[in-house]
Design an enzyme around this catalytic site. Structure first.
Site, mmCIF file in Angstrom:
data_model
loop_
_atom_site.group_PDB
_atom_site.id
_atom_site.type_symbol
_atom_site.label_atom_id
_atom_site.label_comp_id
_atom_site.label_asym_id
_atom_site.label_seq_id
_atom_site.Cartn_x
_atom_site.Cartn_y
_atom_site.Cartn_z
ATOM 1 N N ARG A 1 0.814 -1.217 0.000
ATOM 2 C CA ARG A 1 0.000 0.000 0.000
ATOM 3 C C ARG A 1 0.849 1.269 0.000
ATOM 4 O O ARG A 1 0.379 2.340 -0.337
ATOM 5 C CB ARG A 1 -0.913 0.030 1.223
ATOM 6 C CG ARG A 1 -1.883 -1.130 1.296
ATOM 7 C CD ARG A 1 -2.564 -1.183 2.640
ATOM 8 N NE ARG A 1 -1.554 -1.442 3.679
ATOM 9 C CZ ARG A 1 -1.697 -1.148 4.976
ATOM 10 N NH1 ARG A 1 -2.812 -0.597 5.405
ATOM 11 N NH2 ARG A 1 -0.755 -1.418 5.832
ATOM 12 N N GLN B 1 7.608 26.108 15.023
ATOM 13 C CA GLN B 1 7.272 26.568 13.679
ATOM 14 C C GLN B 1 7.713 25.518 12.670
ATOM 15 O O GLN B 1 8.817 24.988 12.770
ATOM 16 C CB GLN B 1 7.993 27.891 13.404
ATOM 17 C CG GLN B 1 7.724 28.504 12.061
ATOM 18 C CD GLN B 1 8.410 29.865 11.917
ATOM 19 O OE1 GLN B 1 8.475 30.641 12.863
ATOM 20 N NE2 GLN B 1 8.920 30.144 10.734
ATOM 21 N N ASP B 2 6.840 25.198 11.718
ATOM 22 C CA ASP B 2 7.185 24.303 10.615
ATOM 23 C C ASP B 2 7.218 25.120 9.329
ATOM 24 O O ASP B 2 6.342 25.951 9.091
ATOM 25 C CB ASP B 2 6.147 23.192 10.448
ATOM 26 C CG ASP B 2 6.285 22.090 11.486
ATOM 27 O OD1 ASP B 2 7.131 22.195 12.385
ATOM 28 O OD2 ASP B 2 5.527 21.116 11.396
ATOM 29 N N ARG C 1 19.949 27.372 -1.327
ATOM 30 C CA ARG C 1 19.442 28.279 -0.296
ATOM 31 C C ARG C 1 20.413 28.221 0.878
ATOM 32 O O ARG C 1 20.596 27.187 1.491
ATOM 33 C CB ARG C 1 18.041 27.860 0.145
ATOM 34 C CG ARG C 1 17.011 27.903 -0.985
ATOM 35 C CD ARG C 1 15.622 27.521 -0.473
ATOM 36 N NE ARG C 1 14.658 27.381 -1.542
ATOM 37 C CZ ARG C 1 13.891 28.357 -2.006
ATOM 38 N NH1 ARG C 1 13.993 29.570 -1.503
ATOM 39 N NH2 ARG C 1 13.032 28.131 -2.978
ATOM 40 N N HIS D 1 22.370 30.233 5.909
ATOM 41 C CA HIS D 1 21.632 31.185 6.749
ATOM 42 C C HIS D 1 21.713 30.814 8.230
ATOM 43 O O HIS D 1 21.848 29.639 8.570
ATOM 44 C CB HIS D 1 20.154 31.209 6.343
ATOM 45 C CG HIS D 1 19.939 31.514 4.899
ATOM 46 N ND1 HIS D 1 18.905 30.974 4.176
ATOM 47 C CD2 HIS D 1 20.619 32.301 4.025
ATOM 48 C CE1 HIS D 1 18.950 31.407 2.929
ATOM 49 N NE2 HIS D 1 19.988 32.216 2.814
ATOM 50 N N LYS E 1 17.032 23.450 14.024
ATOM 51 C CA LYS E 1 16.137 22.975 12.960
ATOM 52 C C LYS E 1 16.255 21.467 12.816
ATOM 53 O O LYS E 1 17.345 20.911 12.936
ATOM 54 C CB LYS E 1 16.512 23.622 11.620
ATOM 55 C CG LYS E 1 16.382 25.121 11.611
ATOM 56 C CD LYS E 1 16.932 25.724 10.341
ATOM 57 C CE LYS E 1 16.826 27.232 10.411
ATOM 58 N NZ LYS E 1 17.715 27.896 9.497
ATOM 59 N N HIS F 1 23.031 27.145 8.022
ATOM 60 C CA HIS F 1 22.405 26.016 7.332
ATOM 61 C C HIS F 1 22.100 26.387 5.891
ATOM 62 O O HIS F 1 21.741 27.527 5.593
ATOM 63 C CB HIS F 1 21.113 25.636 8.058
ATOM 64 C CG HIS F 1 20.318 24.605 7.343
ATOM 65 N ND1 HIS F 1 19.209 24.917 6.585
ATOM 66 C CD2 HIS F 1 20.501 23.275 7.240
ATOM 67 C CE1 HIS F 1 18.735 23.804 6.063
ATOM 68 N NE2 HIS F 1 19.498 22.796 6.436
ATOM 69 N N TYR G 1 11.121 21.729 7.313
ATOM 70 C CA TYR G 1 11.916 21.851 8.524
ATOM 71 C C TYR G 1 11.111 22.408 9.688
ATOM 72 O O TYR G 1 10.246 23.243 9.529
ATOM 73 C CB TYR G 1 13.197 22.640 8.303
ATOM 74 C CG TYR G 1 13.105 23.959 7.583
ATOM 75 C CD1 TYR G 1 13.296 25.154 8.262
ATOM 76 C CD2 TYR G 1 12.878 24.021 6.210
ATOM 77 C CE1 TYR G 1 13.255 26.365 7.594
ATOM 78 C CE2 TYR G 1 12.832 25.224 5.541
ATOM 79 C CZ TYR G 1 13.022 26.391 6.242
ATOM 80 O OH TYR G 1 12.974 27.597 5.582
ATOM 81 N N GLU H 1 18.695 37.742 11.367
ATOM 82 C CA GLU H 1 19.232 36.794 10.395
ATOM 83 C C GLU H 1 20.585 37.242 9.867
ATOM 84 O O GLU H 1 20.919 38.421 9.849
ATOM 85 C CB GLU H 1 18.251 36.571 9.243
ATOM 86 C CG GLU H 1 18.185 37.700 8.247
ATOM 87 C CD GLU H 1 17.238 37.408 7.076
ATOM 88 O OE1 GLU H 1 16.844 36.252 6.886
ATOM 89 O OE2 GLU H 1 16.911 38.355 6.367
ATOM 90 N N LYS I 1 20.579 37.977 -2.622
ATOM 91 C CA LYS I 1 21.008 38.110 -1.222
ATOM 92 C C LYS I 1 22.106 37.100 -0.887
ATOM 93 O O LYS I 1 23.087 37.444 -0.230
ATOM 94 C CB LYS I 1 19.808 37.926 -0.289
ATOM 95 C CG LYS I 1 20.148 37.962 1.188
ATOM 96 C CD LYS I 1 18.929 37.743 2.042
ATOM 97 C CE LYS I 1 18.757 36.270 2.285
ATOM 98 N NZ LYS I 1 17.789 35.912 3.302
ATOM 99 N N ASP I 2 21.941 35.862 -1.371
ATOM 100 C CA ASP I 2 22.916 34.824 -1.039
ATOM 101 C C ASP I 2 24.206 34.947 -1.840
ATOM 102 O O ASP I 2 25.233 34.411 -1.431
ATOM 103 C CB ASP I 2 22.301 33.434 -1.226
ATOM 104 C CG ASP I 2 21.287 33.100 -0.132
ATOM 105 O OD1 ASP I 2 21.246 33.808 0.895
ATOM 106 O OD2 ASP I 2 20.525 32.133 -0.316
#
Length: 181
Positions: free
Chosen positions: A23, A47-48, A59, A62, A72, A119, A132, A143, A169-170
């Site tokens: 299944r 927070q998720d 990404r 950070h 996280k 991360h 996460y 940040e 930004k990154d």
């Protein structure tokens, strides 16, 4: 659940037990009691978050500072990513070191990234859904980021830089040496 501590203190790889049959499958992705018992860490997630990205999206790296720092627990729901955690705790014996783990929908591995870490991840499959849990609420003023290709970190992102899709930004983040940590 199997838990393996990485070379970085308090940074763990978690592998849930998967029950599969014709299944499909069932797994318990998180259990507070089991997590505490196996890691000796008392973490409350508040927070998720979830992101959808295409191949080559990078990404990171950070982090959140001070009272807004976040631990996280990350995993891939669909696809494959290379997930990277960097120890940026200046008093840590592993300061400036990183771990990289392939997280996939097949292996169901998760990475616990403690507070005091940067991360990031890059998508290796055509698309990926990345999920996460965070133990603190996001605070934009707290940040920071480190450039993904910092020479002192020497991260092998497992993908050619010409394939990477990176936010503006990154691409202008400082090196670890120049980051405001």
């Amino acid at each position: 659940m199997t838990v393996t501590e990485t070379k970085l203190k308090d940074c763990f790889i978690l592998e849930p037990q998967v029950f599969g049959d014709k299944r499909g499958y069932f797994l318990e992705s998180y259990n507070a009691e089991t997590f505490k018992e196996l890691t000796n860490l008392d973490v409350t997630f508040v927070q998720d978050n979830e992101s959808f990205s295409s191949r080559g999206v990078l990404r990171g790296l950070h982090y959140q500072l001070g009272e807004h720092a976040q631990a996280k627990l990350v995993r891939v729901v669909k696809g494959e990513v290379l997930d990277v955690a960097v120890d940026i705790r200046k008093d840590s014996p592993t300061y400036g070191q990183h771990v990289a783990v392939n997280l996939t929908e097949e292996n169901k591995k998760q990475l616990f990234v403690p507070r005091g870490f940067a991360h990031g991840f890059v998508v290796l499959s055509e698309t990926a859904i990345f999920s996460y849990k965070c133990d603190n609420f996001y605070n934009k003023a707290s940040e920071g980021s480190i450039i993904y290709n910092d020479e002192t970190l020497n991260i092998d992102w497992q993908i050619d830089e010409s394939e990477m899709l990176i936010s503006e930004k990154d691409t202008i983040s400082p090196s670890l040496e120049n980051a405001k940590i």
